[in-house]
Every structure is written in C-alpha cells, then in structure tokens.
Design a protein around this motif. Structure first.
Motif, PDB file in Angstrom:
ATOM      1  N   CYS A   6      -0.444  -1.624  -5.276  1.00  0.00           N
ATOM      2  CA  CYS A   6      -1.604  -1.765  -6.158  1.00  0.00           C
ATOM      3  C   CYS A   6      -1.973  -3.234  -6.344  1.00  0.00           C
ATOM      4  N   LEU A   9      -3.625  -4.355  -3.085  1.00  0.00           N
ATOM      5  CA  LEU A   9      -4.926  -3.709  -2.894  1.00  0.00           C
ATOM      6  C   LEU A   9      -5.983  -4.298  -3.818  1.00  0.00           C
ATOM      7  N   ALA A  10      -5.560  -4.711  -5.010  1.00  0.00           N
ATOM      8  CA  ALA A  10      -6.504  -5.263  -5.988  1.00  0.00           C
ATOM      9  C   ALA A  10      -7.155  -6.545  -5.502  1.00  0.00           C
ATOM     10  N   ILE A  14     -11.784  -3.950  -3.344  1.00  0.00           N
ATOM     11  CA  ILE A  14     -12.075  -2.520  -3.439  1.00  0.00           C
ATOM     12  C   ILE A  14     -12.855  -2.237  -4.727  1.00  0.00           C
ATOM     13  N   ARG A  16     -12.690   0.765  -6.683  1.00  0.00           N
ATOM     14  CA  ARG A  16     -11.924   1.487  -7.715  1.00  0.00           C
ATOM     15  C   ARG A  16     -10.507   1.714  -7.226  1.00  0.00           C
ATOM     16  N   LEU A  17      -9.542   1.587  -8.135  1.00  0.00           N
ATOM     17  CA  LEU A  17      -8.142   1.836  -7.826  1.00  0.00           C
ATOM     18  C   LEU A  17      -7.627   2.898  -8.793  1.00  0.00           C
ATOM     19  N   PHE A  43      -9.933   0.255 -12.872  1.00  0.00           N
ATOM     20  CA  PHE A  43      -8.630   0.909 -12.761  1.00  0.00           C
ATOM     21  C   PHE A  43      -8.676   2.249 -13.479  1.00  0.00           C
ATOM     22  N   PRO A  65     -11.004   9.704  -3.626  1.00  0.00           N
ATOM     23  CA  PRO A  65     -10.565   8.457  -2.986  1.00  0.00           C
ATOM     24  C   PRO A  65     -10.867   8.448  -1.494  1.00  0.00           C
TER      25      PRO A  65
END
Length: 347
Positions: A6, A9-10, A14, A16-17, A43, A65
């Motif tokens: 996470c 990826l942040a 992107i 939305r996570l 988030f 997703p």
C-alpha cells in the motif's frame, strides 16, 4: 507485506486505494499513516475476511478495482501445523474466493503473494500455499485457453522470509535481548533466506508489470543466513557478549520446520526474465475443473474439522508434500480414504 504494498502503490499516482483486512488496529494505523502522507489520494478501509464471500462481493461490486494484490494468509509454520483446517480455509479457500471475484467482476490482474515454503513443502502452511498457487494458475490457464469466459490475468510471486515482518526473528531476538535473554534459536545449523520488506514489494510490483499472466515468479533471495550467526550479531550490536551477558539457547526444530529452505531461482527449475532478480518457476500444471473439485472437497473437510482426511487429501494433490518433524509424517504415502476426486487430477 500488505502494508508495504500500500505504501508503495500510494506513490504511483493511483486514483483510489481500497484496503481489505480483518485486523482492525493495523487497518486503523495504516490508514492514519497513508492519509497523513498522501492527503490527495482516496483511501477506502474495508474490514472484511477472505473467507466471507458476501463481504468480498460487497467490496468488489462497490469499488470495482482494476488490480488486486492478494496477501491475506496464515503464515506461521508451527501454528498452522496445529491448525491445518484453518490454514486451508484461509490460504486455499480464501484465495479461491478472491480469484473467483476477480474473474466475476472483470478485474484486470490479480497478484498473489506466495512463499518459498510452497516449494517441495514439508508443512501444512507451505502445502496450503502450493494448493492456492495451483488453483490460481489453473484458473488463469483455463481463461487463456477459452474454457472459461473472462479476461483476468493471474500472477503469483514466491519469495522467502522478509526482515522485520510480524513474528519474524529480528523483532523476537530484539525483545529477548532487551529482557536479558536467552535468545532462542531452534537449531545451530538452521539457515534462511531474507530480503527487506520494501525490496520484496518492489519485486512483486515489477513482476506484476512484466507478467503476461499465469506465471509463478520467484525472486533471487541472495545468500542464505545462519540464524545463530544473526543472533550473535544482534547481541554484539546491542553492546553485549554472547555467553557472558546473553546466552543463545537451542530449542529444537519445530513441527514442519526444516534446516534449509529451497533455493528458489536456479537454472534447473526456472526460466529467465529481463530482470536479473526475477525468474519464472517451472511447475506441474493442473486441470482447472479438477482443481475446483479438490478445493471444494478440502473446504468441506476443513469445515467439518476433519484433520486426518484434510491432510491426506493435501498430500495426494501435492505429491511432493512430505511432512518433516510433524505428527503428519505417518500420512506420507497413504491414499486418501475420503474422496476419489484426487485420483482424477492429472499432471
């Protein structure tokens, strides 16, 4: 691993996570951390469990997703040796549930986190992760062959121990040293491969990027480390002397544990990729429909808490699974008494 994925990826821009976890406090902590560092990223924390299909379905249909990283698993070898049915329900059935929802909702790619312990497994945990690999890879191959409608690509990554993960040796040794010892090591000759959590997660994402689908990627873990030497070094770094200030105590191998983990990436069992630390495992392939029936039968046996027949069926489906230092050694070579499904599996 999930938290570090996470974090990385942040940084990728992107939109939305979505975080899906059954552990409330770790979810709360990672949410606070990420919202502080990345205020412009959306988030979504979802408390759920991969064993609960209704909750999974809610998350998938609500947030749709594009890519799913599946790291949910029970991972502690001795604990799973004592609780094999729970290992199956989380590691095998939970993985099936996630994979099925990825296909149902048209997810572009599912990336599964596996383990070096799935290679020639000697314990329940490793065998359950190998069974999860079998389901995911056979599913992807069935989609690619046109046997099942869908476009999801499935990628699996295998690596060894990561430094500083929950329950790993370094936090344990640090705690024991702070208490004045002893530092407990299972065997003087036990060795393990290690990499850092950020390095492992970077390789996971690089493998996911290069994948065309249905591969099992293995990582070059470098040189193995003798755990007793690691304990001595940590004692020294604390300004103490082994044998005088702190003792090392050998406690014996635990159920399912072996002295040496398998080398993941050698030229005999893998194929090269453009990345020098990532190779593709050459593994036995399974028919998807047979894999479905086996997973369903394993689920039935596990929900009944029928430990003997659960383990026997695991051994029949994964013939290289040979128990070590375990009460299940007596099942090696036995035929499963409860089902004929496994006999239909063809390599």
């Amino acid at each position: 691993i999930g938290s570090e994925l996470c974090r990385q990826l942040a940084t990728f821009g992107i939109r939305r996570l979505v975080l899906f976890d059954n552990a409330e406090t770790p979810m709360h902590n990672i949410r606070l951390e990420l919202e502080e560092k990345y205020p412009d990223l959306e988030f979504v924390p979802v408390i759920g469990d991969v064993r609960l299909t209704a909750r999974l379905d809610y998350a998938f249909r609500t947030y749709r997703p594009q890519i799913v990283f599946h790291a949910a698993a029970y991972k502690h070898v001795p604990l799973m040796e004592e609780n094999p049915c729970e290992a199956v329900l989380v590691n095998v059935v939970g993985t099936r549930n996630v994979a099925d929802h990825c296909m149902r909702y048209g997810i572009e790619k599912m990336v599964m986190i596996s383990t070096d312990k799935a290679v020639n497994p000697t314990n329940i945990m490793g065998a359950s992760k190998r069974l999860a690999e079998i389901y995911v890879q056979s599913f992807g191959q069935a989609i690619a062959a046109g046997q099942i409608a869908g476009g999801t690509k499935f990628v699996t990554t295998r690596f060894g121990n990561v430094l500083g993960s929950n329950g790993s040796v370094i936090p344990r040794f640090r705690e024991q040293i702070e208490k004045g010892g002893p530092v407990t090591v299972t065997h003087p000759d036990i060795v393990r491969f290690f990499m850092t959590i950020p390095e492992a997660c970077r390789l996971v994402m690089e493998a996911a990027t290069m994948s065309g689908g249905n591969e099992i990627f293995v990582f070059d873990m470098g040189e193995s480390i003798r755990i007793a030497d690691l304990a001595r070094r940590m004692i020294e770094l604390a300004g103490l002397k082994e044998g005088e200030d702190i003792k090392i105590e050998y406690t014996g191998l635990r159920p399912g544990e072996k002295l040496y983990e398998e080398v993941l990436s050698n030229s005999e069992n893998t194929l090269p990729t453009p990345h020098d630390k990532i190779r593709i495992a050459q593994v036995r392939e399974y028919d998807y429909h047979e894999a479905c029936r086996v997973v369903s039968r394993l689920e039935e046996l596990s929900r009944e808490v029928n430990v003997p027949d659960t383990v026997r069926l695991m051994k029949q489906i994964v013939p290289e699974y040979k128990s070590q230092n375990s009460k299940f050694c007596s099942f090696d070579g036995q035929a499963a008494e409860t089902t004929a499904i496994a006999a239909d599996i063809t390599a």
